[in-house]
Design a protein around this motif. Structure first.
Motif, PDB file in Angstrom:
ATOM      1  N   ASP A  59      12.957  -9.055  13.853  1.00  0.00           N
ATOM      2  CA  ASP A  59      13.590 -10.623  12.755  1.00  0.00           C
ATOM      3  C   ASP A  59      12.621 -11.312  12.157  1.00  0.00           C
ATOM      4  O   ASP A  59      13.483 -10.984  10.635  1.00  0.00           O
ATOM      5  N   VAL A  60      12.013 -11.989  11.698  1.00  0.00           N
ATOM      6  CA  VAL A  60      10.459 -11.679  11.168  1.00  0.00           C
ATOM      7  C   VAL A  60      10.363 -11.111   9.859  1.00  0.00           C
ATOM      8  O   VAL A  60      10.786 -11.223   8.907  1.00  0.00           O
ATOM      9  N   VAL A  61       9.487 -10.387  11.041  1.00  0.00           N
ATOM     10  CA  VAL A  61       9.454  -8.721  10.107  1.00  0.00           C
ATOM     11  C   VAL A  61      10.718  -8.028   8.613  1.00  0.00           C
ATOM     12  O   VAL A  61      10.440  -7.923   7.982  1.00  0.00           O
ATOM     13  N   ILE A  62      12.070  -8.221   9.210  1.00  0.00           N
ATOM     14  CA  ILE A  62      13.213  -7.769   8.399  1.00  0.00           C
ATOM     15  C   ILE A  62      13.187  -9.143   6.993  1.00  0.00           C
ATOM     16  O   ILE A  62      14.045  -9.204   6.369  1.00  0.00           O
ATOM     17  N   VAL A  63      13.666  -9.749   7.740  1.00  0.00           N
ATOM     18  CA  VAL A  63      13.419 -11.736   6.778  1.00  0.00           C
ATOM     19  C   VAL A  63      12.544 -11.353   5.389  1.00  0.00           C
ATOM     20  O   VAL A  63      13.179 -11.472   4.435  1.00  0.00           O
ATOM     21  N   ALA A  64      11.181 -11.313   5.887  1.00  0.00           N
ATOM     22  CA  ALA A  64      10.380 -10.708   5.202  1.00  0.00           C
ATOM     23  C   ALA A  64      10.240  -9.432   4.656  1.00  0.00           C
ATOM     24  O   ALA A  64      10.334  -9.302   3.196  1.00  0.00           O
ATOM     25  N   MET A  65      10.978  -8.451   4.767  1.00  0.00           N
ATOM     26  CA  MET A  65      11.783  -7.244   3.727  1.00  0.00           C
ATOM     27  C   MET A  65      12.473  -7.871   3.293  1.00  0.00           C
ATOM     28  O   MET A  65      12.476  -7.365   2.161  1.00  0.00           O
ATOM     29  N   ILE A  66      13.387  -7.876   3.827  1.00  0.00           N
ATOM     30  CA  ILE A  66      14.750  -8.721   2.617  1.00  0.00           C
ATOM     31  C   ILE A  66      14.018  -9.301   1.142  1.00  0.00           C
ATOM     32  O   ILE A  66      14.832  -8.935   0.351  1.00  0.00           O
ATOM     33  N   ALA A  67      13.417 -10.392   1.471  1.00  0.00           N
ATOM     34  CA  ALA A  67      12.909 -11.237   0.961  1.00  0.00           C
ATOM     35  C   ALA A  67      12.054 -11.005  -0.778  1.00  0.00           C
ATOM     36  O   ALA A  67      11.787 -10.595  -1.475  1.00  0.00           O
ATOM     37  N   ILE A  68      11.168  -9.837   0.080  1.00  0.00           N
ATOM     38  CA  ILE A  68      10.299  -8.608  -1.087  1.00  0.00           C
ATOM     39  C   ILE A  68      11.179  -8.018  -1.132  1.00  0.00           C
ATOM     40  O   ILE A  68      11.349  -8.177  -2.875  1.00  0.00           O
TER      41      ILE A  68
ATOM     42  N   LEU B  35      16.076  -3.449  17.266  1.00  0.00           N
ATOM     43  CA  LEU B  35      17.097  -3.670  16.614  1.00  0.00           C
ATOM     44  C   LEU B  35      17.577  -4.789  16.765  1.00  0.00           C
ATOM     45  O   LEU B  35      18.534  -4.727  17.062  1.00  0.00           O
ATOM     46  N   PRO B  36      16.957  -6.160  15.629  1.00  0.00           N
ATOM     47  CA  PRO B  36      17.510  -7.185  16.447  1.00  0.00           C
ATOM     48  C   PRO B  36      19.034  -7.239  15.744  1.00  0.00           C
ATOM     49  O   PRO B  36      19.262  -6.266  14.234  1.00  0.00           O
ATOM     50  N   SER B  37      20.368  -7.972  16.122  1.00  0.00           N
ATOM     51  CA  SER B  37      21.363  -7.551  15.386  1.00  0.00           C
ATOM     52  C   SER B  37      21.392  -8.453  14.372  1.00  0.00           C
ATOM     53  O   SER B  37      20.685  -9.044  14.013  1.00  0.00           O
ATOM     54  N   PRO B  38      22.382  -8.090  13.521  1.00  0.00           N
ATOM     55  CA  PRO B  38      22.326  -8.740  12.045  1.00  0.00           C
ATOM     56  C   PRO B  38      22.914 -10.044  12.358  1.00  0.00           C
ATOM     57  O   PRO B  38      21.809 -10.789  11.532  1.00  0.00           O
ATOM     58  N   ALA B  39      22.696 -10.992  13.157  1.00  0.00           N
ATOM     59  CA  ALA B  39      24.186 -11.783  13.367  1.00  0.00           C
ATOM     60  C   ALA B  39      21.775 -12.962  14.030  1.00  0.00           C
ATOM     61  O   ALA B  39      22.306 -14.023  12.965  1.00  0.00           O
ATOM     62  N   TYR B  40      21.614 -12.584  14.704  1.00  0.00           N
ATOM     63  CA  TYR B  40      20.071 -12.700  14.823  1.00  0.00           C
ATOM     64  C   TYR B  40      19.281 -13.173  14.240  1.00  0.00           C
ATOM     65  O   TYR B  40      18.166 -14.105  13.941  1.00  0.00           O
ATOM     66  N   VAL B  41      19.210 -11.576  12.793  1.00  0.00           N
ATOM     67  CA  VAL B  41      18.548 -11.996  11.655  1.00  0.00           C
ATOM     68  C   VAL B  41      18.569 -12.949  10.470  1.00  0.00           C
ATOM     69  O   VAL B  41      17.996 -13.832  10.540  1.00  0.00           O
TER      70      VAL B  41
END
Length: 281
Positions: free
Chosen positions: A245-254, A62-68
């Motif tokens: 972090d890339v996974v979470i960014v992609a999920m948010i974009a979706i 679970l990377p931090s929100p700042a890192y994501v």
């Protein structure tokens, strides 16, 4: 005369004041809705920040929100996330248009003809029960893993809700509406265009909305399994490299793209309904 002129002068001002108050209340209501809609996302972000800051889960999980956030800014600045989003949007638009057109045609045929419905519906319902992802292994053997596979899978996602909602909407058109068309000596095309399709419009719009949602879900699924581009591919690539972090960014974009598509369809549907009400009045 003086009293009459004073009253007539005050009337427009009072109307303007009421209109101003109404606009103010409407704006306040919109702000309240936005605030209510933000409560749960902000609570989730706060819980996420708390869990990462307290070390309840390792940063690798679970990377931090700042890192994501930093990763998201970097991917936007480099154009990477925009490129993959554009690829996914192009695919979903093409596949949805094919699936929606086929679903509209088949739904009209099933709604107008009881014989067609009797022949087609059992097989179609059996076809619809198989999840979209369940067709991918067979379709990969036939079409490979190129763009054709993705367009067919996305089109299938739009086909089912579009067909069923169109057929249901046409069957729900009151018979006396059609009898009015016969009385006016409409031919079959005029009856369909001027009476049947407008009467079935609410169900057709529902089919379009669900078809668009299913198309977007199918797109992400097929990109997860057979793609080297797109938001679904970003999810797989991030998982394989263990870059969460890339996974979470992609999920948010979706999620953002899906939300914006739904809101855009809302706006288009409301505009069409207002235009239709103006024509009827």
């Amino acid at each position: 005369m003086t009293l009459l002129s004073d009253n007539t002068a005050l009337a427009p001002r009072s109307l303007q004041g009421r209109a101003r108050i109404w606009r103010w209340r409407r704006g306040g209501l919109k702000l309240r809705r936005v605030a209510v809609a933000l409560i749960l996302p902000l609570a989730l972000v706060a819980a996420w920040w708390l869990a990462s800051s307290r070390g309840w889960l390792p940063e690798q999980i679970l990377p931090s929100p700042a890192y994501v956030y930093a990763t998201a800014v970097e991917m936007i600045a480099s154009g990477e996330i925009l490129y993959h989003t554009g690829v996914s949007l192009r695919r979903v638009v093409v596949g949805f248009l094919f699936g929606a057109a086929a679903g509209l045609t088949l739904g009209v045929a099933m709604g107008l003809s009881r014989r067609v419905d009797d022949y087609v519906r059992p097989l179609f319902l059996a076809f619809a029960q198989i999840p979209t992802l369940g067709w991918i292994p067979l379709l990969m053997l036939i079409f490979g893993i190129g763009e054709t596979l993705k367009i067919i899978v996305i089109a299938k996602g739009a086909l089912v809700p579009m067909t069923l909602n169109t057929a249901a909407g046409i069957r729900s058109v009151p018979a006396n509406f059609v009898e009015v068309g016969h009385a006016l000596r409409f031919n079959r095309w005029q009856t369909l265009r001027l009476i049947v399709l407008p009467g079935a419009a609410p169900s057709i719009f529902t089919g379009i909305r669900y078809g668009l949602t299913h198309s977007w879900t199918a797109l992400v699924g097929v990109e997860l399994l057979a793609s080297s581009e797109g938001l679904g591919y970003l999810l797989v690539w991030g998982r394989q490299m263990f870059w969460l972090d890339v996974v979470i960014v992609a999920m948010i974009a979706i999620g953002i793209v899906g939300f914006l598509m739904d809101k855009g369809f809302d706006a288009a549907e409301n505009r069409v309904q207002r235009w239709k009400q103006k024509e009827e009045s």
